[in-house]
Motif scaffolding. Sequence first.
Motif, PDB file in Angstrom:
ATOM      1  N   THR A 106     -31.771   4.975   5.955  1.00  0.00           N
ATOM      2  CA  THR A 106     -33.183   5.166   5.621  1.00  0.00           C
ATOM      3  C   THR A 106     -33.605   6.565   6.040  1.00  0.00           C
ATOM      4  O   THR A 106     -33.143   7.081   7.061  1.00  0.00           O
ATOM      5  N   CYS A 107     -34.501   7.180   5.268  1.00  0.00           N
ATOM      6  CA  CYS A 107     -35.031   8.495   5.638  1.00  0.00           C
ATOM      7  C   CYS A 107     -36.554   8.436   5.610  1.00  0.00           C
ATOM      8  O   CYS A 107     -37.140   7.698   4.813  1.00  0.00           O
ATOM      9  N   ALA A 108     -37.187   9.210   6.496  1.00  0.00           N
ATOM     10  CA  ALA A 108     -38.646   9.183   6.637  1.00  0.00           C
ATOM     11  C   ALA A 108     -39.153  10.580   6.917  1.00  0.00           C
ATOM     12  O   ALA A 108     -38.385  11.512   7.170  1.00  0.00           O
ATOM     13  N   ASP A 109     -40.493  10.711   6.895  1.00  0.00           N
ATOM     14  CA  ASP A 109     -41.092  12.019   7.153  1.00  0.00           C
ATOM     15  C   ASP A 109     -41.184  12.336   8.648  1.00  0.00           C
ATOM     16  O   ASP A 109     -41.875  13.273   9.044  1.00  0.00           O
ATOM     17  N   ASP A 110     -40.500  11.551   9.489  1.00  0.00           N
ATOM     18  CA  ASP A 110     -40.418  11.867  10.918  1.00  0.00           C
ATOM     19  C   ASP A 110     -39.217  12.767  11.232  1.00  0.00           C
ATOM     20  O   ASP A 110     -38.818  12.894  12.385  1.00  0.00           O
ATOM     21  N   ARG A 111     -38.612  13.346  10.176  1.00  0.00           N
ATOM     22  CA  ARG A 111     -37.482  14.272  10.307  1.00  0.00           C
ATOM     23  C   ARG A 111     -36.209  13.592  10.797  1.00  0.00           C
ATOM     24  O   ARG A 111     -35.381  14.219  11.458  1.00  0.00           O
ATOM     25  N   THR A 112     -36.043  12.322  10.489  1.00  0.00           N
ATOM     26  CA  THR A 112     -34.826  11.618  10.872  1.00  0.00           C
ATOM     27  C   THR A 112     -34.283  10.806   9.712  1.00  0.00           C
ATOM     28  O   THR A 112     -35.013  10.421   8.796  1.00  0.00           O
ATOM     29  N   VAL A 113     -32.976  10.573   9.765  1.00  0.00           N
ATOM     30  CA  VAL A 113     -32.301   9.576   8.940  1.00  0.00           C
ATOM     31  C   VAL A 113     -31.723   8.557   9.908  1.00  0.00           C
ATOM     32  O   VAL A 113     -31.099   8.926  10.906  1.00  0.00           O
ATOM     33  N   ARG A 114     -31.948   7.283   9.634  1.00  0.00           N
ATOM     34  CA  ARG A 114     -31.420   6.241  10.509  1.00  0.00           C
ATOM     35  C   ARG A 114     -30.385   5.411   9.759  1.00  0.00           C
ATOM     36  O   ARG A 114     -30.570   5.086   8.586  1.00  0.00           O
TER      37      ARG A 114
END
Length: 445
Positions: A106-114
């Motif tokens: 998953t990718c988000a606008d928190d600058r991370t991919v989990r």
Amino acid sequence: MELPQMPELVGLSLLLGLLALVATAAVARGWLRTEDAPSVPAGQKGNGFPPVKSLGSKKQKLHQRIRREKPQQHSFTHRLLAAALKSHSGNISCMDFSSNGKYLATCADDRTVRIWSTKDFLQREHRSMRANVELDHATLVRFSPDCRAFIVWLASGDTLRVFKMNKREDGGYTFAATPEDFPKKHKAPIVNIGIADTGKFIMTASSDTTVLIWNLKGRVLSTINTNQMNNAHAAISPCSRFVASCGFTPDVKVWEVCFGKKGDFQEVVRAFELKGHSAAVHFFAFSNDSRRMASVSKDGTWKLWDTDVEYKKQQDPYLLRTGRYEEAGTMPCRLALSPDAQVLALASGSSIHLYNTRRGEEEECFKQVHGECITDLSFDITGRFLASCGDRAVRLFHNAPGHRAVVEEMQGLLKRASNDSTRQRLQQQLAQAQDALKCLGALKK
């Protein structure tokens, strides 16, 4: 000239002097009161009111506390909700299941991919590994076929970045971005990216009419002009032979990406089209074997197609089923097709509708699943779960309509079974599907 009389001058001077004395006394009295007033330590109340400085300090601390506090997660419950993955601190824009079925990215606008472990989906704790996207954030993410890397589309950089996954001794992974990103080629916002399961090429599509075919080293192999006014969606088929796109026109166009026997790229040629909608197509999806496709249109319908045709002999895909989905006529929507093509999921706004593709009937509806509009929708590779994202959580649903479809299929096959071994196998599959529905409380009465 006549001078003023002395008594009048004296009276005027006395009046002015008296006024000056009164003013001086008033000022002096104020000063004395100020000096005589007892001092109030900072932070204590004086005469029932806090000092001005204390008010400002408390207000500032309150604002700081509000800034530090995270906004509350959107709450959602349903009997078919299997899990909610909640480690992201920003809104999730995209997700992707790995081809081996072990991970969800998953990718988000928190600058991370989990990276999430799928075996934890039904556990109380949901573990994830974090990859940081330096100086940017990802809007799209896709696993490589060997599950040893993933690619992301950079929001500010407007290009692709590759991350390699290196396994640690403890079983976890470290993530390292390659030294150079792909060159910038698109001139419009991106709508989707993909990696062929063969590992031979990467696809990127932008919202104009451009679809690019890249090799894995960042060189453009081919540029496709879809001639659809704009691209709403584009994707690679699971068999890796085809690239398809949809947009303003009422059809889905499909191309074949051709490679030689030695694996060298040759050309991109037009394969076939899905024709039958009367308005723009919002979205489409392939089944796991690429023999079925589903599409949803602004005309308020969804369609299921048989694409296992000899298109080189000018054979067109067959229309198998048409269903109504009125929301598609008023707003953009997304579509997901289960791996076996038995269940169709449609999402518009923050709601999800599930349809049985054999009968075209709606079986489940989930309302207000997320606090924002749904940004991605996907079945896992086993078809057991449907995943959605749109705020800071991924929500996973049990695919009850999929189990019901298996029950219907097995019951029909049992009536035509010709030998005991086949009948026994079908009975076992039927019992498993019925047990799953019973556990979910989703058996039809």
